[in-house]
Design a protein around this motif. Structure first.
Motif, short mmCIF file in Angstrom:
data_model
loop_
_atom_site.label_atom_id
_atom_site.label_comp_id
_atom_site.label_asym_id
_atom_site.label_seq_id
_atom_site.Cartn_x
_atom_site.Cartn_y
_atom_site.Cartn_z
N LYS A 1 20.35 11.85 8.43
CA LYS A 1 21.52 12.68 8.72
C LYS A 1 21.49 13.15 10.16
N VAL A 2 22.66 13.13 10.78
CA VAL A 2 22.85 13.72 12.10
C VAL A 2 23.98 14.73 11.94
N GLY A 3 23.62 15.99 11.91
CA GLY A 3 24.62 17.00 11.60
C GLY A 3 25.09 16.78 10.17
N SER A 4 26.41 16.62 9.99
CA SER A 4 26.95 16.35 8.66
C SER A 4 27.15 14.87 8.39
N ASP A 5 26.83 14.02 9.37
CA ASP A 5 27.04 12.58 9.22
C ASP A 5 25.79 11.91 8.65
N THR A 6 26.00 10.94 7.75
CA THR A 6 24.91 10.12 7.22
C THR A 6 24.91 8.78 7.95
N VAL A 7 23.76 8.43 8.47
CA VAL A 7 23.63 7.18 9.23
C VAL A 7 22.77 6.22 8.44
N GLY A 8 23.25 5.02 8.23
CA GLY A 8 22.49 4.00 7.49
C GLY A 8 23.13 2.64 7.66
N GLU A 9 22.48 1.61 7.14
CA GLU A 9 23.02 0.25 7.27
C GLU A 9 22.45 -0.62 6.17
N ASN A 10 23.29 -1.51 5.64
CA ASN A 10 22.82 -2.43 4.60
C ASN A 10 21.67 -3.27 5.09
N ASN A 11 20.68 -3.47 4.22
CA ASN A 11 19.53 -4.35 4.49
C ASN A 11 18.67 -3.88 5.65
N CYS A 12 18.74 -2.59 5.96
CA CYS A 12 17.90 -2.06 7.04
C CYS A 12 17.19 -0.79 6.57
N MET A 13 16.10 -0.49 7.26
CA MET A 13 15.36 0.75 7.03
C MET A 13 15.11 1.40 8.38
N PHE A 14 14.68 2.66 8.36
CA PHE A 14 14.46 3.38 9.61
C PHE A 14 13.13 4.11 9.58
N LYS B 1 0.82 -1.21 0.00
CA LYS B 1 0.00 0.00 0.00
C LYS B 1 0.85 1.26 0.00
N ASN B 2 2.12 1.15 0.31
CA ASN B 2 2.95 2.33 0.31
C ASN B 2 4.38 1.96 -0.03
N LYS B 3 5.19 2.97 -0.34
CA LYS B 3 6.57 2.73 -0.74
C LYS B 3 7.44 2.74 0.52
N ILE B 4 8.16 1.65 0.75
CA ILE B 4 9.09 1.60 1.86
C ILE B 4 10.48 1.44 1.27
N LEU B 5 11.41 2.13 1.82
CA LEU B 5 12.72 2.24 1.19
C LEU B 5 13.79 1.52 1.98
N SER B 6 14.95 1.24 1.30
CA SER B 6 16.03 0.59 2.01
C SER B 6 17.37 1.28 1.74
N GLY B 7 18.40 0.99 2.47
CA GLY B 7 19.70 1.65 2.36
C GLY B 7 20.83 1.32 3.34
N VAL B 8 21.86 2.32 3.94
CA VAL B 8 23.20 2.01 4.55
C VAL B 8 23.49 2.70 5.93
N LEU B 9 24.34 2.01 7.03
CA LEU B 9 24.50 2.64 8.39
C LEU B 9 25.89 2.59 9.00
N ALA B 10 26.07 3.54 10.00
CA ALA B 10 27.38 3.62 10.65
C ALA B 10 27.23 3.38 12.15
N ALA B 11 28.31 3.16 12.82
CA ALA B 11 28.28 2.80 14.23
C ALA B 11 27.78 3.93 15.11
N VAL B 12 27.74 5.14 14.58
CA VAL B 12 27.30 6.29 15.34
C VAL B 12 25.85 6.15 15.81
N MET B 13 25.13 5.15 15.22
CA MET B 13 23.73 4.90 15.60
C MET B 13 23.61 4.62 17.08
N ALA B 14 24.63 4.08 17.69
CA ALA B 14 24.55 3.68 19.09
C ALA B 14 24.45 4.86 20.04
N ALA B 15 24.80 6.03 19.61
CA ALA B 15 24.78 7.21 20.48
C ALA B 15 23.37 7.56 20.87
N ALA B 16 23.12 7.70 22.18
CA ALA B 16 21.77 7.99 22.64
C ALA B 16 21.48 9.48 22.63
#
Length: 413
Positions: free
Chosen positions: A368-381, A3-18
């Motif tokens: 994006k978080v500031g100038s950093d791009t956050v993503g991960e293979n085979n994952c979506m957010f 029913k809708n378009k869901i997208l996929s793409g790429v990530l970095a370890a910075v994701m762990a920052a709370a």
């Protein structure tokens, strides 16, 4: 199905920052991913919470009836007697005429008996229609599903409203014939009675895309599905159940956590697949040679996310802040998720719980978080932000650790 378009793409370890100060951040779209298919068809819907109509026929006594037919077996003419119960849903208060112009629909019916009888075959359709034969007025039944498989005393079939009801039937009644097994027929003599109750529901059929087309007319009525194909690379820890479906009953044989099982229906949902000791799942369509093709599809429903993270940003000197929820989902969700509800919850000083729910149909390959791009293979957010939260509700820090509103989510298909 999708029913809708869901997208996929790429990530970095910075994701762990709370606690990341840069807010709000821009999300990045990626190329659409679509599921390959082998043609569309209609099937029993996954969500059966809102039937077009549902009802219950109260337990009543019905008498055993019989009919004799002639069949050719090994080039010899053989007389076969079938015993059955005929039930007309005439006392249900339902005007079945209103389903005459119904579009694609799915019909489900479940039977219960006083003595635990298990039926093997059923017919459903218009109760009676008056016709004339050689000048004499007679009543004739018109079956719309001439041979329904009965599984655990339930039947499913898919069709259209004009195929469910024919013109000229009496009083808008609806008929069901329940056929006894040969063992039961030897015990139940004509005229003996059994108490039977019926629950039924009619749903708008769900459109789906076939992944396989079985062709019984060409001797191709079986496929085997490996785990990689079944889950398209999904993390099994996120999978809640897998649905298999068609517009005709299919048999699905698989290894469950309690041993090998086989289930049959237009739509079956397996929640106990033994992924630790997986064996190829076998799907069998109709064995009838006159069936041209049987479309088959399946969906792995992942109701569990891979992770849930929070991010905070103070927005002014008055203690207000934004909280962003970031829910990481495995990419096989592409094509099945309709929307996600994200709920922020807090408890006030009087121990009263407050909730704020945000619904989103968007999912991103990266953000994006500031100038950093956050993503991960085979994952979506899935990313949603609750803004202008007063610091008086929940402190940003507790025990020297970032905290905030609790986050819950629910995926809808």
């Amino acid at each position: 199905m999708r029913k809708n378009k869901i997208l996929s793409g790429v990530l970095a370890a910075v994701m762990a920052a709370a606690l990341i100060p840069a807010m709000p951040a821009d999300e990045i779209n990626a190329e659409d991913i679509s599921i390959k298919s082998g043609g569309s068809f209609y099937t029993v819907p996954a969500d059966k919470s809102e039937p077009i109509f549902s009802g219950k026929y109260p337990e009543q006594s019905f008498a055993v009836m019989s009919e004799t037919t002639t069949q050719i077996v090994d080039e010899k003419e053989v007389t076969v007697e079938k015993k059955y119960f005929d039930i007309t849903l005439q006392d249900s208060g339902t005007d079945w005429k209103k389903f005459k112009d119904l579009g694609a629909y799915a019909f489900e019916c479940t039977f219960s008996t006083a003595n635990g009888l298990q039926f093997q075959r059923a017919k459903v359709g218009t109760a009676y229609k008056t016709i004339y034969d050689s000048g004499f007025m007679v009543k004739e039944r018109f079956w719309r599903a001439d041979d329904c498989e009965v599984n655990d005393n339930s039947i499913q079939f898919v069709g259209s409203g004009s195929n469910l009801i024919v013109d000229g039937y009496e009083d808008g009644n609806f008929g069901i014939r329940l056929e006894l097994t040969s063992e039961q027929a030897a015990v139940y003599q004509v005229g003996m009675t059994e108490k039977i109750a019926i629950d039924w529901a009619i749903y708008s059929a769900e459109e789906a895309e076939a992944k396989w087309n079985l062709r019984p007319s060409q001797g191709l009525s079986k496929i085997s599905v490996g785990k990689d194909e079944l889950l398209s690379g999904a993390n099994v820890l996120t999978v809640n159940n897998v649905d298999f479906y068609s517009n005709l009953p299919i048999s699905v044989t698989y290894k469950s956590t309690s041993g090998e099982k086989s289930v049959r229906g237009c739509r079956v949902s397996l929640s106990d697949i033994d992924f630790d000791n997986y064996q190829d799942i076998e799907i069998v369509g109709s064995q009838e040679k006159n069936v041209d093709y049987v479309p088959v599809a399946w969906t792995a429903f992942q109701t569990k996310a891979l992770s849930v993270s929070k991010q905070f940003t103070e927005i002014d000197d008055n203690g207000k802040y934004n909280e962003r929820a970031i829910i990481k989902i495995a990419s096989p969700q592409v094509g099945v998720v309709d929307h996600v509800d994200v709920t922020f919850t807090y408890v006030d000083n009087d121990n009263v719980k407050h909730k704020q729910t945000i619904t989103t149909k968007k999912c991103y390959a990266a953000f994006k978080v500031g100038s950093d791009t956050v993503g991960e293979n085979n994952c979506m957010f899935v990313i949603v932000t609750l803004r202008n939260i007063p610091d008086s509700i929940v402190p940003l820090m507790k025990d020297n650790k970032p905290c905030g509103l609790d986050i819950e989510y629910k995926m809808f298909y």
